[in-house]
Design a protein around this motif. Structure first.
Motif, PDB file in Angstrom:
ATOM      1  N   ALA A   1     -36.091  30.829  -7.848  1.00 20.38           N
ATOM      2  CA  ALA A   1     -36.229  31.629  -6.620  1.00 20.38           C
ATOM      3  C   ALA A   1     -37.678  31.989  -6.304  1.00 20.38           C
ATOM      4  CB  ALA A   1     -35.387  32.903  -6.727  1.00 20.38           C
ATOM      5  N   SER A   2     -38.475  32.308  -7.317  1.00 17.35           N
ATOM      6  CA  SER A   2     -39.850  32.750  -7.059  1.00 17.35           C
ATOM      7  C   SER A   2     -40.725  31.625  -6.513  1.00 17.35           C
ATOM      8  CB  SER A   2     -40.475  33.320  -8.337  1.00 17.35           C
ATOM      9  OG  SER A   2     -40.575  32.319  -9.329  1.00 17.35           O
ATOM     10  N   ASP A   3     -40.353  30.374  -6.768  1.00 19.56           N
ATOM     11  CA  ASP A   3     -41.156  29.251  -6.280  1.00 19.56           C
ATOM     12  C   ASP A   3     -41.100  29.127  -4.760  1.00 19.56           C
ATOM     13  OD1 ASP A   3     -41.835  28.772  -8.857  1.00 19.56           O
ATOM     14  OD2 ASP A   3     -41.047  26.729  -8.970  1.00 19.56           O
ATOM     15  N   PHE A   4     -40.033  29.601  -4.162  1.00 15.90           N
ATOM     16  CA  PHE A   4     -39.927  29.541  -2.704  1.00 15.90           C
ATOM     17  C   PHE A   4     -40.936  30.476  -2.043  1.00 15.90           C
ATOM     18  CE2 PHE A   4     -35.892  27.950  -4.217  1.00 15.90           C
ATOM     19  CZ  PHE A   4     -35.652  26.871  -3.376  1.00 15.90           C
ATOM     20  N   THR A   5     -41.233  31.594  -2.722  1.00 16.58           N
ATOM     21  CA  THR A   5     -42.244  32.524  -2.230  1.00 16.58           C
ATOM     22  C   THR A   5     -43.608  31.852  -2.189  1.00 16.58           C
ATOM     23  OG1 THR A   5     -40.997  34.311  -3.273  1.00 16.58           O
ATOM     24  CG2 THR A   5     -43.238  34.820  -2.562  1.00 16.58           C
ATOM     25  N   ARG A   6     -43.878  30.996  -3.177  1.00 14.98           N
ATOM     26  CA  ARG A   6     -45.152  30.269  -3.222  1.00 14.98           C
ATOM     27  C   ARG A   6     -45.264  29.328  -2.029  1.00 14.98           C
ATOM     28  NH1 ARG A   6     -46.289  27.358  -8.707  1.00 14.98           N
ATOM     29  NH2 ARG A   6     -48.391  27.283  -7.794  1.00 14.98           N
ATOM     30  N   VAL A   7     -44.151  28.708  -1.650  1.00 13.47           N
ATOM     31  CA  VAL A   7     -44.154  27.804  -0.493  1.00 13.47           C
ATOM     32  C   VAL A   7     -44.510  28.579   0.773  1.00 13.47           C
ATOM     33  CG1 VAL A   7     -42.734  26.296   0.961  1.00 13.47           C
ATOM     34  CG2 VAL A   7     -42.517  26.193  -1.532  1.00 13.47           C
TER      35      VAL A   7
ATOM     36  N   ALA B   1     -30.665  24.359   1.126  1.00  8.08           N
ATOM     37  CA  ALA B   1     -30.414  25.501   2.005  1.00  8.08           C
ATOM     38  C   ALA B   1     -31.541  26.532   1.893  1.00  8.08           C
ATOM     39  CB  ALA B   1     -29.072  26.154   1.658  1.00  8.08           C
ATOM     40  N   GLU B   2     -31.949  26.845   0.666  1.00 10.14           N
ATOM     41  CA  GLU B   2     -32.959  27.900   0.486  1.00 10.14           C
ATOM     42  C   GLU B   2     -34.336  27.463   0.982  1.00 10.14           C
ATOM     43  OE1 GLU B   2     -34.407  31.272  -2.715  1.00 10.14           O
ATOM     44  OE2 GLU B   2     -32.838  29.851  -3.277  1.00 10.14           O
ATOM     45  N   LEU B   3     -34.698  26.201   0.751  1.00  8.75           N
ATOM     46  CA  LEU B   3     -35.991  25.742   1.251  1.00  8.75           C
ATOM     47  C   LEU B   3     -35.991  25.708   2.781  1.00  8.75           C
ATOM     48  CD1 LEU B   3     -38.820  24.817   0.551  1.00  8.75           C
ATOM     49  CD2 LEU B   3     -37.974  22.455   0.478  1.00  8.75           C
TER      50      LEU B   3
ATOM     51  N   PHE C   1     -43.218  22.937  -8.417  1.00  2.49           N
ATOM     52  CA  PHE C   1     -42.175  23.630  -7.661  1.00  2.49           C
ATOM     53  C   PHE C   1     -40.805  23.258  -8.224  1.00  2.49           C
ATOM     54  CE2 PHE C   1     -38.984  23.311  -4.221  1.00  2.49           C
ATOM     55  CZ  PHE C   1     -38.973  24.615  -3.751  1.00  2.49           C
ATOM     56  N   ASP C   2     -40.075  24.257  -8.682  1.00  2.00           N
ATOM     57  CA  ASP C   2     -38.720  24.055  -9.193  1.00  2.00           C
ATOM     58  C   ASP C   2     -37.742  24.583  -8.145  1.00  2.00           C
ATOM     59  OD1 ASP C   2     -36.269  24.018 -10.460  1.00  2.00           O
ATOM     60  OD2 ASP C   2     -37.020  24.849 -12.347  1.00  2.00           O
TER      61      ASP C   2
ATOM     62  N   GLU D   1     -27.043  23.004  -7.383  1.00  2.00           N
ATOM     63  CA  GLU D   1     -28.244  23.851  -7.302  1.00  2.00           C
ATOM     64  C   GLU D   1     -29.389  23.087  -6.643  1.00  2.00           C
ATOM     65  OE1 GLU D   1     -29.027  26.918  -7.906  1.00  2.00           O
ATOM     66  OE2 GLU D   1     -27.351  27.720  -9.064  1.00  2.00           O
ATOM     67  N   VAL D   2     -29.554  21.823  -7.013  1.00  2.00           N
ATOM     68  CA  VAL D   2     -30.634  21.011  -6.457  1.00  2.00           C
ATOM     69  C   VAL D   2     -30.260  20.438  -5.097  1.00  2.00           C
ATOM     70  CG1 VAL D   2     -32.027  18.920  -6.780  1.00  2.00           C
ATOM     71  CG2 VAL D   2     -31.515  20.400  -8.742  1.00  2.00           C
ATOM     72  N   ASN D   3     -29.101  19.802  -5.028  1.00  7.70           N
ATOM     73  CA  ASN D   3     -28.749  18.996  -3.852  1.00  7.70           C
ATOM     74  C   ASN D   3     -28.222  19.795  -2.665  1.00  7.70           C
ATOM     75  OD1 ASN D   3     -29.439  16.897  -5.505  1.00  7.70           O
ATOM     76  ND2 ASN D   3     -27.386  16.050  -5.701  1.00  7.70           N
ATOM     77  N   VAL D   4     -27.727  21.008  -2.908  1.00  6.02           N
ATOM     78  CA  VAL D   4     -27.165  21.815  -1.816  1.00  6.02           C
ATOM     79  C   VAL D   4     -27.881  23.155  -1.681  1.00  6.02           C
ATOM     80  CG1 VAL D   4     -25.077  22.815  -0.811  1.00  6.02           C
ATOM     81  CG2 VAL D   4     -24.917  20.728  -2.193  1.00  6.02           C
TER      82      VAL D   4
END
Length: 229
Positions: free
Chosen positions: A59-65, A111-113, A54-55, A104-107
């Motif tokens: 963006a597409s990895d969030f769909t996998r979650v 937010a997106e996850l 998971f990166d 991108e990682v820390n904020v």
């Protein structure tokens, strides 16, 4: 043993997250362990730990979650934002891309996850964000951490806002602002800098707080550091 929880945890390839995933699984919980490198945990083949690469910037990895939760769990009890990127560099030498990549990682990733997992959370759920003492006003600051510590300050405010926005739904948001912990990330940023607190010790503290802290706190920032700033 308390009822088994469904827990989403990031930053699990090493350090605090690696220890915490194993600890929570050993307590009988189901853990979706998210990291770009899933091998350290997947190779252990531990019951209760689910992994895939998971990166947090993809963006597409969030769909996998979302798909995993829908197909396997239906609901999530706890979300722990433990993934973090650290950059130690003089401010004037930080490129736009480097500054952006830390955020991108820390904020943005946090937010997106959160947006991805929230639809699966119900009253009594808990979102815990691992921040840093460097993001807390009035704490001593390390020069060189302009991007990192400012990003850790941003997620503190984000969490406070979400606690307010979701309090009527019974979903709690809290932040643990950590002092220095002996991890690979610390060693890479500050070679030779040693602290007495191990990743396993901090993992135990965060795991316990994630399971129980929402009974006592919401919208709070707890400073988890043995020293006074």
């Amino acid at each position: 043993m308390s009822k088994s929880k469904n827990i989403v945890l990031t930053g699990t390839s090493r350090g605090i997250g690696f220890e915490m995933a194993q600890l929570l699984a050993s307590q009988g919980h189901q853990v979706l362990a998210l990291s770009r490198n899933e091998k350290p945990l997947s190779e252990k083949n531990i019951q209760g730990i689910h992994t895939f690469s998971f990166d947090i910037t993809n963006a597409s990895d969030f769909t996998r979650v979302a798909s995993f939760i829908t197909e396997n769990w239906e609901s999530v009890d706890i979300l722990i934002h433990n993934a973090g990127a650290l950059l130690n560099s003089p401010f004037e030498e930080i490129s736009r891309q480097s500054f952006r990549s830390i955020y991108e990682v820390n904020v943005f990733g946090v937010a997106e996850l959160t947006q991805t997992v929230l639809p699966f959370m119900k009253s009594g759920s808990h979102v815990v964000t691992v921040s840093s003492m460097g993001g807390v006003q009035g704490s001593s600051k390390f020069p060189g951490l302009a991007a990192y510590s400012s990003s850790k300050g941003a997620v503190i405010t984000l969490s406070e806002l979400l606690a307010e926005e979701y309090k009527d739904k019974g979903i709690a948001f809290n932040v643990l602002a950590l002092g220095a912990v002996q991890t690979e990330m610390l060693e890479e940023a500050f070679p030779g800098y040693e602290v007495p607190l191990s990743a396993a010790e901090m993992a135990s503290y965060i795991a316990n707080f994630s399971l129980t802290g929402n009974k006592f706190y919401n919208g709070k920032v707890l400073q988890v550091a043995a020293t006074t700033p």
